[in-house]
Write a protein that holds these residues in place. Structure first.
Motif, short mmCIF file in Angstrom:
data_model
loop_
_atom_site.label_atom_id
_atom_site.label_comp_id
_atom_site.label_asym_id
_atom_site.label_seq_id
_atom_site.Cartn_x
_atom_site.Cartn_y
_atom_site.Cartn_z
N TRP A 39 5.50 -16.62 11.11
CA TRP A 39 6.11 -16.16 9.89
C TRP A 39 7.56 -16.60 9.78
N SER A 40 7.98 -16.87 8.56
CA SER A 40 9.38 -17.16 8.26
C SER A 40 10.15 -15.84 8.15
N ALA A 41 11.46 -15.93 7.97
CA ALA A 41 12.27 -14.72 7.73
C ALA A 41 11.77 -14.01 6.48
N LEU A 42 11.49 -14.77 5.42
CA LEU A 42 11.01 -14.16 4.18
C LEU A 42 9.64 -13.51 4.37
N ASP A 43 8.78 -14.12 5.17
CA ASP A 43 7.49 -13.50 5.48
C ASP A 43 7.68 -12.16 6.19
N ASN A 44 8.67 -12.10 7.08
CA ASN A 44 8.96 -10.85 7.77
C ASN A 44 9.43 -9.77 6.79
N VAL A 45 10.24 -10.15 5.82
CA VAL A 45 10.67 -9.21 4.79
C VAL A 45 9.46 -8.76 3.98
N ALA A 46 8.59 -9.70 3.64
CA ALA A 46 7.36 -9.35 2.90
C ALA A 46 6.50 -8.39 3.71
N HIS A 47 6.41 -8.63 5.00
CA HIS A 47 5.64 -7.74 5.87
C HIS A 47 6.23 -6.33 5.86
N LEU A 48 7.55 -6.23 5.98
CA LEU A 48 8.19 -4.91 5.94
C LEU A 48 7.95 -4.22 4.61
N THR A 49 7.94 -5.00 3.55
CA THR A 49 7.68 -4.44 2.21
C THR A 49 6.26 -3.88 2.15
N ARG A 50 5.31 -4.65 2.58
CA ARG A 50 3.91 -4.21 2.57
C ARG A 50 3.70 -3.04 3.52
N TYR A 51 4.33 -3.09 4.69
CA TYR A 51 4.10 -2.06 5.69
C TYR A 51 4.63 -0.69 5.24
N GLN A 52 5.67 -0.69 4.42
CA GLN A 52 6.12 0.60 3.90
C GLN A 52 5.01 1.29 3.12
N LYS A 53 4.27 0.51 2.34
CA LYS A 53 3.16 1.08 1.57
C LYS A 53 2.06 1.59 2.50
N ILE A 54 1.80 0.86 3.57
CA ILE A 54 0.83 1.30 4.58
C ILE A 54 1.30 2.63 5.18
N PHE A 55 2.58 2.70 5.53
CA PHE A 55 3.14 3.91 6.13
C PHE A 55 3.00 5.11 5.18
N ILE A 56 3.34 4.91 3.92
CA ILE A 56 3.22 6.00 2.94
C ILE A 56 1.76 6.48 2.87
N ASP A 57 0.83 5.53 2.80
CA ASP A 57 -0.60 5.89 2.75
C ASP A 57 -1.01 6.67 4.00
N ARG A 58 -0.52 6.24 5.16
CA ARG A 58 -0.87 6.91 6.41
C ARG A 58 -0.29 8.33 6.45
N MET A 59 0.92 8.48 5.96
CA MET A 59 1.51 9.82 5.93
C MET A 59 0.67 10.76 5.06
N HIS A 60 0.22 10.26 3.93
CA HIS A 60 -0.63 11.08 3.05
C HIS A 60 -1.96 11.41 3.74
N GLN A 61 -2.52 10.44 4.45
CA GLN A 61 -3.77 10.71 5.17
C GLN A 61 -3.57 11.78 6.23
N ILE A 62 -2.48 11.68 6.98
CA ILE A 62 -2.20 12.68 8.03
C ILE A 62 -2.05 14.06 7.40
N LEU A 63 -1.41 14.12 6.25
CA LEU A 63 -1.21 15.41 5.59
C LEU A 63 -2.48 15.97 4.97
N ASN A 64 -3.42 15.09 4.61
CA ASN A 64 -4.60 15.53 3.87
C ASN A 64 -5.90 15.52 4.66
N GLU A 65 -5.89 14.92 5.85
CA GLU A 65 -7.10 14.85 6.65
C GLU A 65 -6.84 15.48 8.01
N ASP A 66 -7.89 15.87 8.68
CA ASP A 66 -7.76 16.45 10.01
C ASP A 66 -7.78 15.35 11.06
#
Length: 155
Positions: A39-66
């Motif tokens: 990955w380039s530097a820009l790809d790494n920034v893109a990854h961080l951008t996408r991963y934030q959305k993954i993190f938000i989804d995971r937080m909601h799953q942890i809060l809503n699932e056992d």
């Protein structure tokens, strides 16, 4: 029970380093991988951008699932990562900024009964929401260091 101050501060501010790390870097340098297939530097920034959305989804799953169990995230296998890789830096930074507000609002509003909720990571096991947040900022820091290396490399 709340998250400790250094974790909260890194969640609030660590992402701001991206713009500083890449300031003055040409687009050619931002998009140049260190070697083919990496990955380039820009790809790494893109990854961080996408991963934030993954993190938000995971937080909601942890809060809503056992005790949800998560697969290890791999950007190269995520078809939703591809559109982020074609975005320009200012657009990625705008998304990161907006999603970070969502993350801060989400975690800062958690109750004493929500913070200890568990999600299972395939390598690190049972993690509380606080541990997931720590994992998130450490993962981000790893990519910040990679971005630093890529934009400052003289090779």
């Amino acid at each position: 029970m709340k998250m400790y101050n250094s974790l909260t501060e890194r969640l609030r501010n660590q992402h701001l380093a991206i713009a500083e790390l890449v300031a003055g870097t040409s687009n050619d340098k931002l998009t140049l991988p260190s070697m083919p297939g990496k990955w380039s530097a820009l790809d790494n920034v893109a990854h961080l951008t996408r991963y934030q959305k993954i993190f938000i989804d995971r937080m909601h799953q942890i809060l809503n699932e056992d005790v949800p169990v998560f697969d290890r995230y791999n950007g190269d296998l995520d078809p939703e990562f591809t559109p982020f890789r074609s975005m320009e830096l200012p657009d990625l930074l705008d998304i990161i900024k907006a999603d970070r507000v969502t993350i801060i609002d989400l975690v800062s509003g958690l109750t004493d009964t929500e913070l200890p909720r568990i999600g299972v990571h395939p390598k690190y096991g049972r993690l509380t929401i606080s541990k997931w947040a720590e994992f998130f900022v450490l993962h981000e820091a790893h990519h910040l260091f990679t971005i630093f290396q890529l934009v400052n490399s003289t090779e």
